[in-house]
Motif scaffolding. Structure first.
Motif, PDB file in Angstrom:
ATOM      1  N   SER A 530      13.828  -4.559  -5.109  1.00 25.26           N
ATOM      2  CA  SER A 530      12.980  -5.552  -4.437  1.00 25.26           C
ATOM      3  C   SER A 530      11.976  -6.174  -5.403  1.00 25.26           C
ATOM      4  N   PRO A 531      11.546  -7.416  -5.141  1.00 26.53           N
ATOM      5  CA  PRO A 531      10.499  -8.046  -5.968  1.00 26.53           C
ATOM      6  C   PRO A 531       9.199  -7.243  -5.941  1.00 26.53           C
ATOM      7  N   GLU A 532       8.912  -6.618  -4.788  1.00 28.61           N
ATOM      8  CA  GLU A 532       7.670  -5.853  -4.671  1.00 28.61           C
ATOM      9  C   GLU A 532       7.658  -4.670  -5.642  1.00 28.61           C
ATOM     10  N   PHE A 533       8.806  -3.969  -5.764  1.00 29.46           N
ATOM     11  CA  PHE A 533       8.851  -2.824  -6.667  1.00 29.46           C
ATOM     12  C   PHE A 533       8.748  -3.276  -8.126  1.00 29.46           C
ATOM     13  N   LYS A 534       9.458  -4.353  -8.455  1.00 32.26           N
ATOM     14  CA  LYS A 534       9.393  -4.858  -9.832  1.00 32.26           C
ATOM     15  C   LYS A 534       7.975  -5.329 -10.173  1.00 32.26           C
ATOM     16  N   SER A 535       7.302  -5.941  -9.202  1.00 34.33           N
ATOM     17  CA  SER A 535       5.925  -6.380  -9.420  1.00 34.33           C
ATOM     18  C   SER A 535       5.002  -5.189  -9.631  1.00 34.33           C
ATOM     19  N   ALA A 536       5.243  -4.099  -8.856  1.00 34.39           N
ATOM     20  CA  ALA A 536       4.419  -2.898  -9.007  1.00 34.39           C
ATOM     21  C   ALA A 536       4.611  -2.268 -10.378  1.00 34.39           C
ATOM     22  N   LEU A 537       5.832  -2.342 -10.923  1.00 38.30           N
ATOM     23  CA  LEU A 537       6.083  -1.808 -12.264  1.00 38.30           C
ATOM     24  C   LEU A 537       5.418  -2.683 -13.334  1.00 38.30           C
ATOM     25  N   ARG A 538       5.423  -3.985 -13.116  1.00 35.87           N
ATOM     26  CA  ARG A 538       4.759  -4.872 -14.080  1.00 35.87           C
ATOM     27  C   ARG A 538       3.265  -4.572 -14.147  1.00 35.87           C
ATOM     28  N   PHE A 539       2.685  -4.224 -12.994  1.00 32.43           N
ATOM     29  CA  PHE A 539       1.271  -3.864 -12.992  1.00 32.43           C
ATOM     30  C   PHE A 539       1.014  -2.656 -13.896  1.00 32.43           C
TER      31      PHE A 539
END
Length: 749
Positions: A530-539
């Motif tokens: 999901s985009p949400e998980f990838k965004s959380a990893l980028r953080f």
């Protein structure tokens, strides 16, 4: 037209193909294609599990150095995995191509060489033992299927004999090829041994499917289409009885020669000069009606004693004596009814008496049944002897109502334990069934059918209840495992990104606790793609990058540009894990102070500078549990205690062959005996979930833990086949042993 049906295309055993012919190339090309596809899939699957296995061991490491050892191994495997896979698959492909030309591969019997018996390093010895164990175990397991592959490859290769040691898809060659491929890794032996275990589990354990596919393809191409795997290496016995058993199950009848065998065995044991019942008759032999009358008197004596008391295990010894003495009691009762004691009975009646006696002897010795249940079922000897005299088909037909009733009672009894039957519902049902037979059975054989229907209704009702409970237990366990898997994934992602960075305690605390929990929830709700998980990893990457020293104008400017995004992401993520607004503001305040220090700005005198060891704990509420720093042991993975569990033992193979529905008895130290059914095998962790007869969870074990329990005698598997079948097999075996004394001899002393 199917090639195998075309006589011109069929290749027989005495036919030899030219190794250089186009046909040989086509056939070997098919084998290479099938093997390459399957092996690539399975080796990839094995490597997919390496991370989990090494991560589990890292979490349990006794110190930081050992933990880093396993993390280093993970990184090395990820980096070198493609080279290992290429080396392994390439070696197998080459050897398949060289099969018709053994001179190209050097030593055809062992293309990868055989270690000499010299002094070797401990690591090499350990590796050799692991390889040898894998090969021997799978050679034995796959002997039937591999034999047919060898035969067909021999024909393709111009008649050159192909054996397990020279077949490119045999366990020996595959294991040695994989050993050579692992030379690509610089990891030490502890990591390699874990990889070998996974290779065994995900590659060698799947070879039966590969052999079936190769055989199917070669048969389709006309290579030995009539060949069957008749040859069993080192043990040609056993196929006949197995086939016979399958036929018997289908027809519902016992082979007629079994009953004849039993009569012959009884006769041989008594001998032509035997005494007792075979003495010279002093009068007419008792008729069937006389036998039934005497048995009814004995039955009424038991029934008149009142309802059966709550059975005690210590009663088994006394009942065993009663079982052996029944024949003598029967003769005495016949004498009382006749006015004189007969010296013998008809041979067929004596065989029936002895057969029923041995059946109930078996029940009292059968460890498949709890002792309490053995005692109750043993009370049925007289009703079943009457039934066998009334209907000689009782022993000849599997579907006979009396036989099915006893099997059904035993199947219910198998699952019984004090703990799982606190309301005594099952105990009282078995007891009432026994009581009814003792009180009500005279000569109406219909009672067995009626009691069977009643017992099956009871069984079905309890089965529906237990299945609902069992489903809830499985779903709950599956949910916990998904949660734990998500926790491990989150921890692994954060640890991988931290790497060698030395983070301030405040930042490390946020990642290890609050943000790790945010990753877990995102994984469970949205999934890893999901985009949400990838965004959380980028953080995570940005947050770590923000801790680098800002010593230049450019780095300070880059940090200032990064901070609004970090704050925005933190607010969203912390709200996702139920942070209160005041807690979020307090944490952000501490981070503001930290970043002002990073930027070289002097905090206001009234601001508390919190960047020490307790910063993270001050900023994060106690309700937010850590994911990485927690001091709890996660669920065991498929590779826990790899060195301790005897993975090449018979007990290990028993565990590996377990199927849901199998019952086991657990006798753990300082705990009461309990019986539990294997309900579910987790596809994520490989753990075995056990429930009792009510569907309630009893325990869950890793395969290694269960192997140790069985090895130590604290757990044992219960037979799945019916009581009557097991008893008949045991009786024939017992009578076939030299020196066995028939029940008749002891009964008439």
């Amino acid at each position: 037209m199917n090639e195998a049906s075309d006589p011109s295309r069929v290749i027989h055993l005495n036919q030899r193909l030219d190794p250089a012919s186009e046909r040989v190339g086509e056939l070997l090309g098919s084998v290479r294609s099938i093997a390459g596809k399957r092996l690539q899939q399975w080796v990839g699957n094995a490597f997919e599990h390496v991370d989990d296995a090494l991560f589990d061991l890292a979490e349990k490491a006794e110190n930081n150095a050992a933990q880093m050892h396993y993390f280093d191994g993970m990184r090395e495997v990820r980096k070198r995995r493609p080279a290992v896979e290429r080396s392994f698959l390439g070696a197998i492909s080459r050897h398949i191509g060289e099969l018709p030309h053994p001179q190209l591969s050097g030593n055809p019997a062992s293309p990868f060489g055989t270690p000499e018996l010299t002094l070797v390093a401990d690591n090499e010895l350990e590796e050799s033992l692991a390889i040898t164990s894998m090969i021997s175990k799978n050679d034995a397991r796959l002997a039937r299927e591999l034999f047919t592959v060898n035969q067909r490859l021999s024909v393709i290769c111009g008649g050159r004999k192909i054996e397990d040691s020279s077949n490119p898809v045999a366990p020996a060659i595959l294991a040695q090829a994989f050993r050579q491929a692992l030379h690509e890794l610089s990891a030490d032996m502890r990591v390699k041994l874990i990889i070998y275990k996974l290779f065994d589990r995900y590659v060698l354990s799947s070879l039966e499917e590969l052999y079936q596919e190769i055989n199917t393809e070669l048969v389709r191409a006309g290579v030995l289409p009539q060949l069957r795997h008749e040859v069993l290496r080192g043990d040609a016995k056993g196929a006949g009885p197995a086939a016979a058993d399958a036929t018997d199950e289908a027809t519902g009848e016992i082979p007629s020669d079994l009953l004849q065998t039993l009569h012959a065995l009884f006769s041989a044991r008594r001998g032509p000069a035997a005494g007792g019942m075979h003495a010279i008759p002093s009068g007419p032999l008792p008729s069937a009606n006389e036998l039934l009358g005497a048995l009814s008197v004995l039955q009424s004596q038991i029934a008149s004693a009142g309802p059966l008391p709550y059975a005690q295990p210590d009663d088994a010894a006394a009942l065993s004596r009663e079982v052996l003495q029944l024949k003598g009691q029967l003769l005495t009762q016949l004498g009382a009814l006749r006015g004189e004691k007969p010296s013998n009975v008809a041979t067929i009646d004596e065989d029936t008496i002895d057969l029923v006696g041995m059946l109930f002897e078996f029940i009292l010795e059968d460890r498949n049944l709890p002792a309490t249940m053995q005692v109750m079922l043993a009370r049925l000897q007289i009703p079943y002897l009457k039934a066998a005299i009334l209907d000689r088909k009782l022993f000849a037909h599997r579907q006979h109502p009396a036989r099915r009733l006893l099997d059904c009672l035993a199947e219910q009894a198998k699952s019984w334990s004090e703990e799982s039957d606190r309301d005594r519902r099952l105990h009282d049902k078995v007891k009432s069934t026994v009581d009814q037979l003792l009180h009500d059975f005279d000569n109406d054989m219909g009672i067995f059918e009626r009691l069977l229907v009643d017992l099956q209704q009871f069984q079905d009702l309890n089965k529906r209840r237990s299945e609902l409970a069992e489903q809830r237990v499985a779903e709950s366990t599956r949910g916990r495992e998904k949660l734990e898997q998500a926790r491990r994934r989150a921890a692994r992602e954060i640890l991988d990104r931290i790497g060698e960075h030395k983070l301030p305690p405040l930042v490390h605390g946020v990642l290890a606790r609050a943000w790790a929990n945010h990753l877990v929830l995102t994984l469970l709700r949205q999934g890893e793609g999901s985009p949400e998980f990838k965004s959380a990893l980028r953080f995570v990457d940005d947050f770590i990058a923000s801790t680098k020293p800002a010593t230049t104008l450019e780095s300070r400017q880059a940090l200032r540009q990064m901070l609004p995004g970090i704050e925005r992401a933190l607010r969203q993520g912390l709200a996702n894990v139920a942070f209160q607004e005041q807690d979020i503001e307090r944490l952000l305040g501490q981070l503001h102070t930290y970043y002002r220090q990073q930027l070289g700005e002097t905090p206001e005198a009234t601001e508390a500078v919190v960047v020490g060891e307790d910063a993270a704990m001050l900023a994060i509420p106690d309700s937010i549990q850590p994911v990485i720093d927690q001091d709890t042991t996660p669920p065991d993975s498929v590779e826990e205690d790899l060195v301790e569990a005897p993975l090449d033992s018979p007990e290990w193979h028993q565990v590996q062959s377990l199927q849901p529905g199998t019952w086991l008895e657990f006798c753990l130290p300082d705990e009461p005996m309990t019986r539990a059914k294997l309900s579910w095998i987790s596809p994520m962790s490989g753990r075995y979930l056990f429930v009792n007869r009510r569907g309630l969870k009893v325990a869950d074990y890793s395969p290694q833990d269960l192997t140790v329990l069985i090895t130590d005698g604290h757990a044992r598997m219960l037979a799945a086949n019916a009581l009557f079948d097991r008893a008949m097999t045991a009786i024939v075996d017992k009578l076939s042993q030299p020196g066995t004394t028939p029940p008749a001899d002891t009964a008439t002393e």
